[in-house]
Design a protein around this motif. Structure first.
Motif, short mmCIF file in Angstrom:
data_model
loop_
_atom_site.label_atom_id
_atom_site.label_comp_id
_atom_site.label_asym_id
_atom_site.label_seq_id
_atom_site.Cartn_x
_atom_site.Cartn_y
_atom_site.Cartn_z
N TYR A 97 0.84 -1.20 0.00
CA TYR A 97 0.00 0.00 0.00
C TYR A 97 0.88 1.26 0.00
CZ TYR A 97 -3.72 3.23 1.40
OH TYR A 97 -4.60 4.28 1.46
N GLU A 98 1.95 1.21 0.75
CA GLU A 98 2.88 2.34 0.82
C GLU A 98 3.47 2.65 -0.56
OE1 GLU A 98 6.82 3.64 3.47
OE2 GLU A 98 5.82 1.72 3.82
N GLN B 247 2.17 1.70 -3.54
CA GLN B 247 1.12 2.07 -4.47
C GLN B 247 0.69 3.53 -4.31
OE1 GLN B 247 -1.79 -0.89 -3.49
NE2 GLN B 247 -0.74 -2.52 -4.61
N ASN B 248 0.76 4.04 -3.07
CA ASN B 248 0.33 5.41 -2.80
C ASN B 248 1.50 6.40 -2.71
OD1 ASN B 248 -2.80 5.49 -2.06
ND2 ASN B 248 -1.93 3.53 -1.37
N ASN B 249 2.72 5.88 -2.90
CA ASN B 249 3.92 6.72 -2.87
C ASN B 249 3.97 7.58 -1.60
OD1 ASN B 249 6.37 7.66 -3.97
ND2 ASN B 249 5.36 9.45 -4.87
N GLU B 250 3.69 6.94 -0.47
CA GLU B 250 3.62 7.67 0.79
C GLU B 250 3.93 6.74 1.95
OE1 GLU B 250 -0.11 10.00 1.81
OE2 GLU B 250 -0.11 8.53 3.44
N TRP C 165 1.92 11.28 6.66
CA TRP C 165 1.46 10.18 5.79
C TRP C 165 -0.01 9.87 6.08
CZ3 TRP C 165 5.37 8.26 9.51
CH2 TRP C 165 6.66 8.65 9.18
N ALA D 154 -2.80 8.83 4.33
CA ALA D 154 -3.40 7.59 3.84
C ALA D 154 -2.71 6.37 4.46
CB ALA D 154 -3.30 7.53 2.31
#
Length: 241
Positions: A60-61, A63-66, A91, A93
């Motif tokens: 998830y990290e 995929q969301n670049n965060e 961060w 999300a």
């Protein structure tokens, strides 16, 4: 120490990285750990995790670049926030997803040698607050030793072996995830336990984990041949309601 036992030309990278993750959970005041490594183009990939929840969080990290692991890799320095409010600000999300899986704090340590950073080690806790300075020192030392094991002195100049190892690890990781899913479906075990069965079998038979995974996928290794028991580990964090 397992992490210092890999300074040879040929070692099982995937098993090595999972050892780093599991040893981190055993030795530090954390509940789960995950590892991201960069390929030769600088793109990060999830390479090992102590729990399935951790693997999903790190995906998830990416995929969301965060998230802390990305910030740690980009800066080359440890990354942490003091509380949930600070984490949400940095961060939003990622922190929401982190809490969904029952975690309340996370810190990232760089996997680096001199000026070269090849990845990051993520340390997850179900309790809030930062790790102690002593735990952080131990965690960073483990990450540093693991990095030396990946790079080795002779690779620093040429860089070719590191790129080959990382690319091989990326391909092996895809195969490992496929085998884990196949075995979980056949045995009706959780994904985490299916992986532990595979690793137990590989170690007890002195075989490479990737070779065992390939045989599980093509059906030449019967799941009944795998050990019935599996290593004990800390339980994964329960999802928050």
């Amino acid at each position: 120490m397992d992490l210092a036992d890999t300074l040879v030309a040929d070692f099982d990278v995937i098993d090595f990285l999972h050892t780093l993750a599991t040893r981190s959970v055993q030795l530090l005041d954390i509940d789960a750990a995950g590892i991201m490594l960069a390929d030769h183009h600088g793109g990060l990939h999830v390479m090992a995790s102590s729990t399935e929840e951790t693997r999903l969080l790190e995906l998830y990290e990416l995929q969301n670049n965060e998230g802390p692991c990305l910030d740690c890799f980009r800066s080359g320095f440890p990354v942490a926030r003091g509380d949930l409010a600070a984490m949400r600000a940095a961060w939003p999300a990622f922190t929401q997803k982190l809490q969904h899986f029952g975690f309340h704090s996370v810190q990232a340590l760089p996997m680096r040698l001199r000026e070269e950073t090849i990845g990051a080690l993520n340390l997850f806790r179900t309790s809030p607050g930062r790790l102690s300075e002593a735990d952080l020192a131990i965690g960073q030392a483990m990450a540093d030793v693991a990095t030396v094991g990946m790079i080795q002195e002779r690779v620093i100049a040429a860089g070719e072996l590191l790129a080959t190892q990382l690319q091989t690890a990326l391909s092996s990781r895809v195969q490992l995830e496929q085998a884990k899913g196949v075995l979980a479906q056949r045995t009706r075990l959780p994904m985490d336990q299916a992986f532990l069965l595979m690793r137990d079998y590989a170690r007890s038979h002195n075989r490479r984990l990737t070779d065992v995974a390939a045989q599980i996928i093509d059906g030449t290794l019967d799941e009944n041949a795998l050990p019935k028991g599996s290593p004990r580990r800390k339980p994964s964090a329960p999802p928050s309601s």
